[in-house]
Design an enzyme around this catalytic site. Sequence first.
Site, mmCIF file in Angstrom:
data_model
loop_
_atom_site.group_PDB
_atom_site.id
_atom_site.type_symbol
_atom_site.label_atom_id
_atom_site.label_comp_id
_atom_site.label_asym_id
_atom_site.label_seq_id
_atom_site.Cartn_x
_atom_site.Cartn_y
_atom_site.Cartn_z
ATOM 1 N N GLU A 100 46.677 20.033 50.805
ATOM 2 C CA GLU A 100 46.722 21.336 49.837
ATOM 3 C C GLU A 100 48.340 21.680 49.630
ATOM 4 O OE1 GLU A 100 44.300 24.182 51.541
ATOM 5 O OE2 GLU A 100 45.287 24.136 53.442
ATOM 6 N N ASP A 117 51.867 31.736 52.651
ATOM 7 C CA ASP A 117 52.222 30.572 51.592
ATOM 8 C C ASP A 117 53.469 30.983 50.877
ATOM 9 O OD1 ASP A 117 49.551 30.204 52.267
ATOM 10 O OD2 ASP A 117 48.870 31.350 50.729
#
Length: 508
Positions: A192, A15
């Site tokens: 997302e 991430d």
Amino acid sequence: MTTLYNPLLNGFHPDPSVVRVSTDEGDEWYLATSTFEYLPGIPIHRSRDFETWELIGHVATAPGQLAVEDVPTAGGAWAPTIRHRDGTFHLVITDAMGRGMLHFTAADAAGPWSDGDLILKQDGSGSLDGIDPDIAWDADGTVYITYSGLILGGENSGQHLGIQQVTVDLDRHVALEEPRSVWSGTGGQFPEAPHLYEVDGRWYLMIAEGGTERGHGISIARGPSPVGPFETAPQNPLVSARSTIRPVQNTGHGDLVVGPDGDWLCVLLGVRPRSMTRAFSALGRETFVTTVRWEDDGWPAIDPVHLNTRPGTRVDVDFASDQPLDREWIAVRATPASIADLDSRPGDLVLHGTGRTLDDPHPTFLGRRQEHLTNAATVRVDVSAGVGGVAVRYDEHFHVEVEAGDGTLTARAVVAGLVQEWTVPLTTTALDLHIDSRKPEAAAGFPRTSDVFHLGATIDGERIELAQIDGRFLSSETCESFTGRVIGVYAVSGDVAVQRWTAEGDDE
């Protein structure tokens, strides 16, 4: 010309978010990644050339900044966004199943960072419901928090509301409005990881879709303002390795930045799977980078991720009492300082066992990320006063270890409740313990796993091989984990003294 290494950050670094900061000395880039249940939380790496990256600190170094002490496996620090404005670093993140959606600030990215403020709903009733927050400012200073509307708790847990957005008062950390839906992506599951950018007067909203596994990809939309309305790019997904034979898979969850040569880059996560069908990713999700081109129609194009590994490395650690642990050490739901005793036996790292094994959510365990697909870790231990050893951990349900003490030497594999052990008598209390990850031999021309663990020990100069364990059982696909392999030392009972640590490997 900048050399783009891939992985950009080896091992468990998912991430990624990146920001460029211009200083009197030149440009610097700062990169933040997720840590889930590990502490210290949210590492910050810095580079001045986008080739060499230095771990300069962590956002969460003190108890309470992240409420990870009792989060379930895969909870904790999810998907940061790091930005810089008016001399201040800002980082927003979700502490999943912990505190909620948080905003941290720092004058120096190396820290110290603030304790973190909850970003509250408009009525102040609690944290915004969502994950993967982004922070952006428009020309008049209005603050936009854009996030993935995934509800994590309550009767609606698991419901996905698409990409949501609110304006926020950063002085009070309260939303100024009810959340609005700004885009739902192109139809892939789990829209997302939103990031919002203004480029040449247009606002671009980039997201991940398809889930963080083989269907992962990046899509983008654009509009006249931070709130849209957003039109979908005709060439989505901008990048994805789905249905390809590329050595880097699961590519997605990206962040855009201008690089050292003035060209745009995208940092993103990916995995390096091995086996006949490229089914098993031993190291979990790592950070990668690729180039970005802006087309004449105003849309970006992101190039596929190319593997370009760095040379192998070797890490030798002694534990002289006048040298603190370096920043690479992490612990499970606890700070390394609360686990490591560097004072009771000068020159050694002492771990005090509490009776908890590696099956426990709160083990006495101190580790470092496995960075290479081929790796050899050796620790020198004194178990005259305790029982413990060296382990590779994905979580409390998936780990392998070599354990010594109380007259026994044991190799152990724990896979989702299944346990296999190999034991031999032990007549010494000072010995070297080994866990090697080796490339598998091809069976009928095709390797069937990611790697093979070789577990052993050296006693009085002679190495004893205890067991070989299929490495696929500690891969992200088998464990279904958001983290990666962490190699560490641990204690079960009594006091285990670690005298030396060596880890070396490469990615061939």
